[in-house]
Scaffold this active site. Structure first.
Site, PDB file in Angstrom:
ATOM      1  N   ASN A   9      -3.631  -6.411  -7.490  1.00 56.17           N
ATOM      2  CA  ASN A   9      -2.749  -7.574  -7.864  1.00 56.17           C
ATOM      3  C   ASN A   9      -2.365  -8.776  -6.695  1.00 56.17           C
ATOM      4  O   ASN A   9      -2.290  -8.162  -5.796  1.00 56.17           O
ATOM      5  CB  ASN A   9      -1.427  -7.429  -8.265  1.00 56.17           C
ATOM      6  CG  ASN A   9      -0.645  -8.817  -8.308  1.00 56.17           C
ATOM      7  OD1 ASN A   9      -1.300  -9.833  -8.708  1.00 56.17           O
ATOM      8  ND2 ASN A   9       0.585  -8.266  -8.713  1.00 56.17           N
ATOM      9  N   LYS A  11      -1.472 -11.471  -6.368  1.00 52.57           N
ATOM     10  CA  LYS A  11      -0.565 -12.740  -6.170  1.00 52.57           C
ATOM     11  C   LYS A  11      -1.485 -13.777  -5.764  1.00 52.57           C
ATOM     12  O   LYS A  11      -2.404 -14.541  -6.331  1.00 52.57           O
ATOM     13  CB  LYS A  11       0.243 -11.412  -4.931  1.00 52.57           C
ATOM     14  CG  LYS A  11       0.877 -10.714  -5.654  1.00 52.57           C
ATOM     15  CD  LYS A  11       1.928 -10.312  -5.086  1.00 52.57           C
ATOM     16  CE  LYS A  11       2.805  -9.120  -5.461  1.00 52.57           C
ATOM     17  NZ  LYS A  11       3.293  -8.522  -4.772  1.00 52.57           N
ATOM     18  N   HIS A  96       5.607  -8.474 -14.852  1.00 53.33           N
ATOM     19  CA  HIS A  96       5.571  -8.201 -13.101  1.00 53.33           C
ATOM     20  C   HIS A  96       7.267  -8.827 -12.280  1.00 53.33           C
ATOM     21  O   HIS A  96       7.721  -9.944 -13.383  1.00 53.33           O
ATOM     22  CB  HIS A  96       4.354  -8.991 -12.522  1.00 53.33           C
ATOM     23  CG  HIS A  96       3.882  -9.062 -11.036  1.00 53.33           C
ATOM     24  ND1 HIS A  96       5.166  -9.055 -10.002  1.00 53.33           N
ATOM     25  CD2 HIS A  96       3.904  -7.390 -10.453  1.00 53.33           C
ATOM     26  CE1 HIS A  96       5.214  -8.127  -8.798  1.00 53.33           C
ATOM     27  NE2 HIS A  96       4.156  -6.901  -8.889  1.00 53.33           N
ATOM     28  N   GLU A  98       8.249  -9.641 -10.301  1.00 50.55           N
ATOM     29  CA  GLU A  98       8.038 -10.952  -9.312  1.00 50.55           C
ATOM     30  C   GLU A  98       8.947 -12.802 -10.221  1.00 50.55           C
ATOM     31  O   GLU A  98       9.525 -13.293 -10.163  1.00 50.55           O
ATOM     32  CB  GLU A  98       7.116 -11.720  -8.736  1.00 50.55           C
ATOM     33  CG  GLU A  98       6.707 -10.914  -6.870  1.00 50.55           C
ATOM     34  CD  GLU A  98       5.873 -10.390  -6.791  1.00 50.55           C
ATOM     35  OE1 GLU A  98       4.896 -10.908  -6.918  1.00 50.55           O
ATOM     36  OE2 GLU A  98       5.928  -9.502  -5.743  1.00 50.55           O
ATOM     37  N   GLU A 165       7.044   0.063 -11.551  1.00 50.07           N
ATOM     38  CA  GLU A 165       7.252  -0.714  -9.870  1.00 50.07           C
ATOM     39  C   GLU A 165       8.490  -0.475  -9.581  1.00 50.07           C
ATOM     40  O   GLU A 165       8.858  -1.634  -9.372  1.00 50.07           O
ATOM     41  CB  GLU A 165       6.400  -1.724 -10.276  1.00 50.07           C
ATOM     42  CG  GLU A 165       4.668  -1.651  -9.889  1.00 50.07           C
ATOM     43  CD  GLU A 165       4.189  -2.666  -9.438  1.00 50.07           C
ATOM     44  OE1 GLU A 165       2.945  -3.013  -8.424  1.00 50.07           O
ATOM     45  OE2 GLU A 165       4.758  -4.550  -9.480  1.00 50.07           O
ATOM     46  N   GLY A 171       6.399  -4.799  -0.989  1.00 47.37           N
ATOM     47  CA  GLY A 171       5.982  -5.667  -0.423  1.00 47.37           C
ATOM     48  C   GLY A 171       6.701  -5.147   0.675  1.00 47.37           C
ATOM     49  O   GLY A 171       7.159  -6.458   1.744  1.00 47.37           O
ATOM     50  N   SER A 204       3.740  -0.574  -2.461  1.00 47.80           N
ATOM     51  CA  SER A 204       3.565  -0.058  -1.386  1.00 47.80           C
ATOM     52  C   SER A 204       2.912   0.689  -1.164  1.00 47.80           C
ATOM     53  O   SER A 204       2.471   1.916  -0.136  1.00 47.80           O
ATOM     54  CB  SER A 204       4.533  -0.209   0.032  1.00 47.80           C
ATOM     55  OG  SER A 204       5.237  -1.154   0.022  1.00 47.80           O
TER      56      SER A 204
END
Ligand code: PGA
Length: 243
Positions: A9, A11, A96, A98, A165, A171, A204
């Protein structure tokens, strides 16, 4: 036997020029993968068209980072399934953490996106996962179960990927311990009630932990952010050696 799904991904990273450069290194490094290993790249929308040309005839599939439930209309900043299909996109990430966090995406919207993706012939990658606060309060399983049940409602489970996730591992460099990630993926499979459901772990993932993660019985692949931006790292991940 479930297939393996390794997805990168990107992003909000990579221009058309840097995506092309990435593929010049990545494609030769990933050309001898076992046939049951699917590799997917989810670039930003602007790089999809040029990557579709570069990836034609290769083993790499394209994914979008989102998809709307309508095929056209007054939905500024959204993208429709047919716009993606025109560029050979086969997968669509939905839910996701985010967009869930920054744009308050709800499980209901995520479910609409997933169903529409399937109706149009795209395979949704539905992301679920708990925050650090939810985990610390002992709510992780309840939160994930709700996301799974609402997100997957009336979808075809044989034509879908779930990505577990944990938000605190995205991240941050903190990977969820492989056994714990495996335990949650096993629960997701149980809650969904479909043994052949494809379940990825994300958060990660890097060359140093991929072999351990892919040795887990309930983990069928990975969704990779940061480490998918560097071709050697992502090639090492795609070429993992399960222990
Ligand atoms: P990360 O991101 O690999 O950089 O933790 C994962 C993701 O957001 O899908």
């Amino acid at each position: 036997m479930r297939k393996t799904v390794i997805a990168g991904n990107w992003k909000m990273h990579m221009t058309c020029a840097s995506a092309k450069e990435f593929m010049e290194t990545f494609l030769p490094l990933s050309k001898d993968l076992p046939l049951d290993r699917r590799v997917i790249i989810a670039p930003p929308f602007t790089a999809i068209s040029s990557l579709a040309t570069i990836l034609e005839g290769t083993h790499i599939n394209l994914s979008s980072q989102n998809v709307h439930w309508e095929d056209s209309g007054a939905f500024t900043a959204e993208i429709s399934p047919s716009m993606l299909l025109e560029h050979n996109v086969r997968y669509a990430i939905v839910g996701h953490s985010e967009p869930r966090k920054y744009f308050s995406e709800s499980d209901e919207q995520i479910n609409l996106r997933a169903k529409s993706a399937q109706t149009h012939g795209l395979i949704p990658i539905v992301c679920v996962g708990e925050s650090l606060e939810q985990r610390e309060r002992g709510e992780a399983e309840r939160v994930i179960r709700r996301q799974v049940e609402q997100g997957l409602e009336q979808t075809d489970l044989s034509n879908l990927v779930i990505a577990y996730e944990p938000i605190w591992a995205i991240g941050t460099g903190k990977t969820c311990e492989a056994n714990e990630a495996n335990r949650i993926c096993g629960l997701i499979r149980q809650w969904a009630g479909f043994n052949d459901l494809l379940i990825q772990y994300g958060g990660s993932v890097k060359p140093g932990n991929i072999d351990e993660i892919m040795s887990m019985s309930d983990i069928d692949g990975v969704l990779v952010g940061g480490a998918s931006l560097e071709p050697q790292n992502f090639a090492r991940i795609a070429n993992y050696q399960a222990r």
